[in-house]
Motif scaffolding. Sequence first.
Motif, PDB file in Angstrom:
ATOM      1  N   ARG A 137      -8.787 -41.524 -12.566  1.00  0.00           N
ATOM      2  CA  ARG A 137      -7.604 -40.659 -12.591  1.00  0.00           C
ATOM      3  C   ARG A 137      -7.904 -39.355 -13.315  1.00  0.00           C
ATOM      4  O   ARG A 137      -7.311 -38.307 -13.011  1.00  0.00           O
ATOM      5  CB  ARG A 137      -6.431 -41.371 -13.256  1.00  0.00           C
ATOM      6  CG  ARG A 137      -5.902 -42.586 -12.497  1.00  0.00           C
ATOM      7  CD  ARG A 137      -4.784 -43.249 -13.273  1.00  0.00           C
ATOM      8  NE  ARG A 137      -5.224 -43.635 -14.611  1.00  0.00           N
ATOM      9  CZ  ARG A 137      -4.402 -44.052 -15.572  1.00  0.00           C
ATOM     10  NH1 ARG A 137      -3.102 -44.143 -15.350  1.00  0.00           N
ATOM     11  NH2 ARG A 137      -4.883 -44.385 -16.761  1.00  0.00           N
ATOM     12  N   ALA A 140      -9.509 -37.093 -10.791  1.00  0.00           N
ATOM     13  CA  ALA A 140      -8.480 -36.549  -9.897  1.00  0.00           C
ATOM     14  C   ALA A 140      -7.656 -35.469 -10.604  1.00  0.00           C
ATOM     15  O   ALA A 140      -7.326 -34.441 -10.002  1.00  0.00           O
ATOM     16  CB  ALA A 140      -7.569 -37.675  -9.411  1.00  0.00           C
ATOM     17  N   ALA A 141      -7.336 -35.688 -11.870  1.00  0.00           N
ATOM     18  CA  ALA A 141      -6.538 -34.713 -12.620  1.00  0.00           C
ATOM     19  C   ALA A 141      -7.315 -33.424 -12.852  1.00  0.00           C
ATOM     20  O   ALA A 141      -6.772 -32.321 -12.742  1.00  0.00           O
ATOM     21  CB  ALA A 141      -6.099 -35.310 -13.959  1.00  0.00           C
ATOM     22  N   SER A 144      -7.565 -31.435  -9.662  1.00  0.00           N
ATOM     23  CA  SER A 144      -6.222 -30.977  -9.284  1.00  0.00           C
ATOM     24  C   SER A 144      -5.789 -29.785 -10.130  1.00  0.00           C
ATOM     25  O   SER A 144      -5.219 -28.820  -9.613  1.00  0.00           O
ATOM     26  CB  SER A 144      -5.214 -32.120  -9.445  1.00  0.00           C
ATOM     27  OG  SER A 144      -5.497 -33.184  -8.571  1.00  0.00           O
ATOM     28  N   VAL A 386      -0.412 -32.906  -6.015  1.00  0.00           N
ATOM     29  CA  VAL A 386       0.323 -34.160  -6.196  1.00  0.00           C
ATOM     30  C   VAL A 386       1.466 -34.307  -5.198  1.00  0.00           C
ATOM     31  O   VAL A 386       2.155 -35.318  -5.185  1.00  0.00           O
ATOM     32  CB  VAL A 386       0.893 -34.285  -7.634  1.00  0.00           C
ATOM     33  CG1 VAL A 386      -0.230 -34.436  -8.643  1.00  0.00           C
ATOM     34  CG2 VAL A 386       1.773 -33.088  -7.980  1.00  0.00           C
ATOM     35  N   THR A 393      -3.475 -33.878  -1.036  1.00  0.00           N
ATOM     36  CA  THR A 393      -3.154 -34.901  -2.031  1.00  0.00           C
ATOM     37  C   THR A 393      -3.769 -36.239  -1.650  1.00  0.00           C
ATOM     38  O   THR A 393      -4.360 -36.940  -2.481  1.00  0.00           O
ATOM     39  CB  THR A 393      -1.629 -35.046  -2.167  1.00  0.00           C
ATOM     40  OG1 THR A 393      -1.071 -33.806  -2.598  1.00  0.00           O
ATOM     41  CG2 THR A 393      -1.275 -36.133  -3.178  1.00  0.00           C
ATOM     42  N   VAL A 397      -6.767 -38.683  -3.608  1.00  0.00           N
ATOM     43  CA  VAL A 397      -6.666 -40.103  -3.956  1.00  0.00           C
ATOM     44  C   VAL A 397      -7.635 -40.940  -3.117  1.00  0.00           C
ATOM     45  O   VAL A 397      -8.168 -41.945  -3.594  1.00  0.00           O
ATOM     46  CB  VAL A 397      -5.216 -40.609  -3.798  1.00  0.00           C
ATOM     47  CG1 VAL A 397      -4.289 -39.860  -4.742  1.00  0.00           C
ATOM     48  CG2 VAL A 397      -4.713 -40.466  -2.366  1.00  0.00           C
ATOM     49  N   CYS A 400     -11.198 -40.392  -4.571  1.00  0.00           N
ATOM     50  CA  CYS A 400     -11.306 -40.998  -5.905  1.00  0.00           C
ATOM     51  C   CYS A 400     -11.078 -42.508  -5.871  1.00  0.00           C
ATOM     52  O   CYS A 400     -11.390 -43.202  -6.851  1.00  0.00           O
ATOM     53  CB  CYS A 400     -10.307 -40.354  -6.871  1.00  0.00           C
ATOM     54  SG  CYS A 400     -10.698 -38.642  -7.309  1.00  0.00           S
ATOM     55  N   ASP A 406      -0.347 -43.786  -8.943  1.00  0.00           N
ATOM     56  CA  ASP A 406      -1.086 -43.645 -10.201  1.00  0.00           C
ATOM     57  C   ASP A 406      -1.517 -42.200 -10.423  1.00  0.00           C
ATOM     58  O   ASP A 406      -1.459 -41.682 -11.554  1.00  0.00           O
ATOM     59  CB  ASP A 406      -2.320 -44.553 -10.189  1.00  0.00           C
ATOM     60  CG  ASP A 406      -1.962 -46.027 -10.240  1.00  0.00           C
ATOM     61  OD1 ASP A 406      -0.842 -46.345 -10.687  1.00  0.00           O
ATOM     62  OD2 ASP A 406      -2.790 -46.858  -9.804  1.00  0.00           O
ATOM     63  N   HIS A 407      -1.971 -41.559  -9.361  1.00  0.00           N
ATOM     64  CA  HIS A 407      -2.391 -40.152  -9.450  1.00  0.00           C
ATOM     65  C   HIS A 407      -1.218 -39.260  -9.836  1.00  0.00           C
ATOM     66  O   HIS A 407      -1.327 -38.411 -10.733  1.00  0.00           O
ATOM     67  CB  HIS A 407      -2.981 -39.712  -8.111  1.00  0.00           C
ATOM     68  CG  HIS A 407      -3.240 -38.244  -7.993  1.00  0.00           C
ATOM     69  ND1 HIS A 407      -4.035 -37.551  -8.891  1.00  0.00           N
ATOM     70  CD2 HIS A 407      -2.796 -37.315  -7.089  1.00  0.00           C
ATOM     71  CE1 HIS A 407      -4.082 -36.270  -8.537  1.00  0.00           C
ATOM     72  NE2 HIS A 407      -3.334 -36.107  -7.456  1.00  0.00           N
ATOM     73  N   GLN A 408      -0.082 -39.446  -9.180  1.00  0.00           N
ATOM     74  CA  GLN A 408       1.083 -38.618  -9.482  1.00  0.00           C
ATOM     75  C   GLN A 408       1.573 -38.838 -10.903  1.00  0.00           C
ATOM     76  O   GLN A 408       1.885 -37.882 -11.616  1.00  0.00           O
ATOM     77  CB  GLN A 408       2.201 -38.906  -8.478  1.00  0.00           C
ATOM     78  CG  GLN A 408       1.907 -38.412  -7.067  1.00  0.00           C
ATOM     79  CD  GLN A 408       2.987 -38.800  -6.076  1.00  0.00           C
ATOM     80  OE1 GLN A 408       3.575 -39.873  -6.177  1.00  0.00           O
ATOM     81  NE2 GLN A 408       3.242 -37.941  -5.109  1.00  0.00           N
ATOM     82  N   THR A 411      -1.139 -37.201 -13.292  1.00  0.00           N
ATOM     83  CA  THR A 411      -1.450 -35.769 -13.167  1.00  0.00           C
ATOM     84  C   THR A 411      -0.225 -34.877 -13.171  1.00  0.00           C
ATOM     85  O   THR A 411      -0.299 -33.714 -13.592  1.00  0.00           O
ATOM     86  CB  THR A 411      -2.271 -35.535 -11.880  1.00  0.00           C
ATOM     87  OG1 THR A 411      -3.396 -36.406 -11.874  1.00  0.00           O
ATOM     88  CG2 THR A 411      -2.759 -34.099 -11.788  1.00  0.00           C
TER      89      THR A 411
END
Length: 434
Positions: A137, A140-141, A144, A386, A393, A397, A400, A406-408, A411
């Motif tokens: 995560r 991903a963050a 992003s 996100v 988006t 995900v 990754c 979980d991503h939303q 992040t």
Amino acid sequence: MLPLLGLATIVVLLGAILSKRMSPLVALIIVPLAASLIGGFGFQTSKFVIDGLKSLAPVVGMFVFAILYFGTITDAGTLDPIIDRILRAVGTRPTRIVMGTTLLALLIHLDGSGAVCFLVTIPAMLPLYDRLKMDRRVLAAAVSMAAGINFLPWTGPMIRASASLHLPISALFNPLIPVQLIGLVFVFSVAFWLGRREEKRLGLTAANGSAPMPKRELTPEEQALRRPKNFWFNIVLTLVVLGTMVVMGEKIPPAIMFMVGLCIALMVNYPNVDMQRKRIDAHARAALMMAGILLAAGVFTGVMQGSGMLKAMAQAAVGFVPPAMAGHIPVALGLVSMPLSMLFDPDSFYFGVLPVIAEVAGQLGVPAVHVGQAALLGQMTTGFPVSPLTPATFLVVGLCGIDLADHQKFTFPLLFGASIVMTIACVVLGIFSL
């Protein structure tokens, strides 16, 4: 009657796009044409459409040639040494890895394509995260935040804002340069914090350089396109193109700079005519797709403005906004622009919602440029990585290997924080007034 027709047009447009009953291109053409005919404008509709297309021609030209230019220099391998050096520099220290991920994503996203940024950055960095058992995560963050903070002149949101409000890109972008720099400071600070938190979670206090670094492998097709001997030439050419746009944007249109830059890049890197054609073909699909959307948006904005529907809606809405609150419209929009990315896709917001807000603000003495700048602080900039309304988006995900929820959850607060920081910066720097 006219305000109601305008409102109905926007509602139908948003409904058609959000429900996916029509593609944005189809909806932006069919809906306003039908509304104009229903409103009794008849053959005047043709004039509205042509006026809208004329106003967008420079923007369309810039976007098409920007995609072709950045695609060409990327094919030539201009970014390869930068990517490899970042991979060597980050080592196996989580703090360096997260900050290196952010820097790499920021550089890759210079072409304005979120998909390209994620496709290059995530596969390059994921082996490091997995080897150290770092939280995916965080990867991903990091990518992003880096992609979200980038609203350069050739990115989609900037071009859409310019097109929908009929404002020069330089008028929107140049005052936001210090704001974007402040946003970058926030992003790298958060990346450092995330890296430190991972170090504590993993019980790591020093770099562990014993494990071999993963290598980035290029396909034979990619190797054949690389021109390492032209690295510095391509770097200098890119700096000249971008620098001229920022410094002399009022005198030299950005479209011309990208046209000239593309011609030079093709002649130097791929002097063979057949290879030049293949490089253009390779990136033409992305360029034409966005050009089609922008030209369709010209139909929508041309009809809405030429028919007077937009002005009539704004005049009706002015009565609902207390005059004392008018000056707060940009600040309020800046604060909510990022969450609005969860509700509106970029086309429906920038071409359907933003012109109405700008017209209302204009009726109350607030310049449209401030409204456009406020939207750019979050609407499909920090918000797009996100938003469930953008394919990028799901690319994040998917690459990754994490869940969208979980991503939303992880992040969203970070991206929202970046948007808030930049809005406050606009107030402090005097771009917006309270």
